[in-house]
Write a protein that holds these residues in place. Structure first.
Motif, PDB file in Angstrom:
ATOM      1  N   THR A  47     -19.887 -20.485  16.777  1.00 37.87           N
ATOM      2  CA  THR A  47     -20.249 -20.761  18.092  1.00 37.87           C
ATOM      3  C   THR A  47     -20.339 -19.528  18.927  1.00 37.87           C
ATOM      4  OG1 THR A  47     -19.492 -22.972  17.796  1.00 37.87           O
ATOM      5  CG2 THR A  47     -19.790 -22.199  20.217  1.00 37.87           C
ATOM      6  N   ALA A  48     -21.460 -19.292  19.757  1.00 39.42           N
ATOM      7  CA  ALA A  48     -21.321 -18.099  20.582  1.00 39.42           C
ATOM      8  C   ALA A  48     -22.658 -18.295  21.587  1.00 39.42           C
ATOM      9  CB  ALA A  48     -21.355 -16.803  19.945  1.00 39.42           C
ATOM     10  N   ASP A  49     -22.370 -17.870  22.724  1.00 36.35           N
ATOM     11  CA  ASP A  49     -23.351 -18.040  23.743  1.00 36.35           C
ATOM     12  C   ASP A  49     -24.056 -16.458  23.793  1.00 36.35           C
ATOM     13  OD1 ASP A  49     -25.198 -17.854  26.072  1.00 36.35           O
ATOM     14  OD2 ASP A  49     -23.908 -19.368  27.273  1.00 36.35           O
ATOM     15  N   ALA A  50     -25.168 -16.155  23.265  1.00 35.12           N
ATOM     16  CA  ALA A  50     -25.568 -14.895  23.229  1.00 35.12           C
ATOM     17  C   ALA A  50     -25.732 -14.137  24.692  1.00 35.12           C
ATOM     18  CB  ALA A  50     -27.102 -14.553  22.638  1.00 35.12           C
ATOM     19  N   SER A  51     -25.677 -14.949  25.975  1.00 33.68           N
ATOM     20  CA  SER A  51     -25.904 -14.339  27.166  1.00 33.68           C
ATOM     21  C   SER A  51     -24.413 -14.008  27.759  1.00 33.68           C
ATOM     22  CB  SER A  51     -26.341 -15.345  28.050  1.00 33.68           C
ATOM     23  OG  SER A  51     -25.384 -16.626  28.377  1.00 33.68           O
ATOM     24  N   GLN A  52     -23.458 -14.154  27.075  1.00 34.70           N
ATOM     25  CA  GLN A  52     -22.103 -13.623  27.277  1.00 34.70           C
ATOM     26  C   GLN A  52     -21.443 -12.814  26.467  1.00 34.70           C
ATOM     27  OE1 GLN A  52     -20.690 -15.351  29.979  1.00 34.70           O
ATOM     28  NE2 GLN A  52     -22.785 -16.469  30.238  1.00 34.70           N
ATOM     29  N   LEU A  53     -21.091 -11.641  27.158  1.00 36.71           N
ATOM     30  CA  LEU A  53     -20.777 -10.543  26.600  1.00 36.71           C
ATOM     31  C   LEU A  53     -19.422 -10.768  25.614  1.00 36.71           C
ATOM     32  CD1 LEU A  53     -21.063  -7.592  25.567  1.00 36.71           C
ATOM     33  CD2 LEU A  53     -19.996  -6.871  27.585  1.00 36.71           C
ATOM     34  N   ASP A  54     -18.379 -11.226  26.048  1.00 36.51           N
ATOM     35  CA  ASP A  54     -17.201 -11.704  25.471  1.00 36.51           C
ATOM     36  C   ASP A  54     -17.404 -12.513  24.356  1.00 36.51           C
ATOM     37  OD1 ASP A  54     -17.642 -13.741  27.553  1.00 36.51           O
ATOM     38  OD2 ASP A  54     -15.664 -14.418  27.549  1.00 36.51           O
ATOM     39  N   GLU A  55     -18.191 -13.546  24.319  1.00 33.27           N
ATOM     40  CA  GLU A  55     -18.759 -14.477  23.247  1.00 33.27           C
ATOM     41  C   GLU A  55     -19.093 -13.718  22.184  1.00 33.27           C
ATOM     42  OE1 GLU A  55     -19.763 -18.335  23.941  1.00 33.27           O
ATOM     43  OE2 GLU A  55     -19.122 -18.440  26.152  1.00 33.27           O
ATOM     44  N   VAL A  56     -20.072 -12.664  22.497  1.00 34.51           N
ATOM     45  CA  VAL A  56     -20.846 -11.827  21.334  1.00 34.51           C
ATOM     46  C   VAL A  56     -19.736 -11.159  20.726  1.00 34.51           C
ATOM     47  CG1 VAL A  56     -22.549  -9.928  21.072  1.00 34.51           C
ATOM     48  CG2 VAL A  56     -23.127 -12.049  22.479  1.00 34.51           C
ATOM     49  N   GLU A  57     -18.742 -10.474  21.573  1.00 37.39           N
ATOM     50  CA  GLU A  57     -17.905  -9.561  20.870  1.00 37.39           C
ATOM     51  C   GLU A  57     -16.997 -10.349  20.253  1.00 37.39           C
ATOM     52  OE1 GLU A  57     -15.948  -7.911  24.537  1.00 37.39           O
ATOM     53  OE2 GLU A  57     -17.668  -6.328  24.890  1.00 37.39           O
ATOM     54  N   GLN A  58     -16.648 -11.306  20.320  1.00 38.52           N
ATOM     55  CA  GLN A  58     -15.777 -12.253  19.664  1.00 38.52           C
ATOM     56  C   GLN A  58     -16.550 -12.818  18.453  1.00 38.52           C
ATOM     57  OE1 GLN A  58     -12.380 -12.976  20.288  1.00 38.52           O
ATOM     58  NE2 GLN A  58     -12.582 -13.511  18.015  1.00 38.52           N
ATOM     59  N   LEU A  59     -17.838 -13.073  18.632  1.00 41.07           N
ATOM     60  CA  LEU A  59     -18.594 -13.243  17.444  1.00 41.07           C
ATOM     61  C   LEU A  59     -18.399 -12.178  16.355  1.00 41.07           C
ATOM     62  CD1 LEU A  59     -20.744 -15.149  15.956  1.00 41.07           C
ATOM     63  CD2 LEU A  59     -22.333 -13.860  17.129  1.00 41.07           C
ATOM     64  N   PHE A  60     -18.473 -11.187  16.974  1.00 38.68           N
ATOM     65  CA  PHE A  60     -18.484 -10.054  15.622  1.00 38.68           C
ATOM     66  C   PHE A  60     -17.332  -9.868  15.113  1.00 38.68           C
ATOM     67  CE2 PHE A  60     -22.587  -8.764  17.383  1.00 38.68           C
ATOM     68  CZ  PHE A  60     -23.131  -8.005  16.257  1.00 38.68           C
ATOM     69  N   THR A  61     -16.350  -9.998  16.012  1.00 43.61           N
ATOM     70  CA  THR A  61     -14.811 -10.065  15.211  1.00 43.61           C
ATOM     71  C   THR A  61     -14.825 -11.133  14.290  1.00 43.61           C
ATOM     72  OG1 THR A  61     -14.131  -9.007  17.356  1.00 43.61           O
ATOM     73  CG2 THR A  61     -12.521 -10.172  15.766  1.00 43.61           C
ATOM     74  N   ASP A  62     -15.136 -12.326  14.574  1.00 42.87           N
ATOM     75  CA  ASP A  62     -14.797 -13.492  13.698  1.00 42.87           C
ATOM     76  C   ASP A  62     -15.858 -13.306  12.470  1.00 42.87           C
ATOM     77  OD1 ASP A  62     -13.371 -14.630  15.799  1.00 42.87           O
ATOM     78  OD2 ASP A  62     -14.837 -15.850  16.490  1.00 42.87           O
ATOM     79  N   VAL A  63     -17.151 -12.935  12.622  1.00 40.55           N
ATOM     80  CA  VAL A  63     -17.768 -12.676  11.422  1.00 40.55           C
ATOM     81  C   VAL A  63     -17.193 -11.714  10.322  1.00 40.55           C
ATOM     82  CG1 VAL A  63     -20.148 -11.993  10.625  1.00 40.55           C
ATOM     83  CG2 VAL A  63     -19.939 -13.504  12.513  1.00 40.55           C
ATOM     84  N   LYS A  64     -16.923 -10.594  10.791  1.00 41.30           N
ATOM     85  CA  LYS A  64     -16.151  -9.565  10.276  1.00 41.30           C
ATOM     86  C   LYS A  64     -14.806 -10.070   9.331  1.00 41.30           C
ATOM     87  CE  LYS A  64     -14.171  -4.740  10.382  1.00 41.30           C
ATOM     88  NZ  LYS A  64     -13.745  -3.828  11.410  1.00 41.30           N
ATOM     89  N   GLN A  65     -14.050 -10.942  10.273  1.00 41.80           N
ATOM     90  CA  GLN A  65     -12.794 -11.371   9.626  1.00 41.80           C
ATOM     91  C   GLN A  65     -12.890 -12.488   8.705  1.00 41.80           C
ATOM     92  OE1 GLN A  65     -10.495 -12.761  13.030  1.00 41.80           O
ATOM     93  NE2 GLN A  65      -9.755 -10.913  13.326  1.00 41.80           N
TER      94      GLN A  65
END
Length: 78
Positions: A47-65
């Protein structure tokens, strides 16, 4: 990783990439709509809203983990 995943172009691309052996991460604001596609191709949804920088940053962290560092990134929000 496909951000803004849905049932159209991004779903077709996800199916093609899965067939080619890629591990697929799908990201959307509402991942319940991605369940059938994720189940069919073995993708992992986030789950991520691409218009929200913090959510995109968290997305990359989650995918990497959970998977690995993305080698291909598709940005396809509507």
């Amino acid at each position: 990783m496909i951000v803004g995943a849905g049932s159209g172009l991004s779903a077709s691309l996800a199916r093609l990439l899965a067939k080619e052996g890629f591990t697929i991460a799908l990201a959307a604001r509402q991942i319940d709509k991605l369940k059938a596609l994720s189940d069919k191709i073995g993708a992992v949804s986030f789950t991520a809203d691409a218009s929200q920088l913090d959510e995109v940053e968290q997305l990359f962290t989650d995918v990497k983990q959970k998977l690995e560092v993305p080698t291909l990134f598709v940005y396809n929000p509507s």
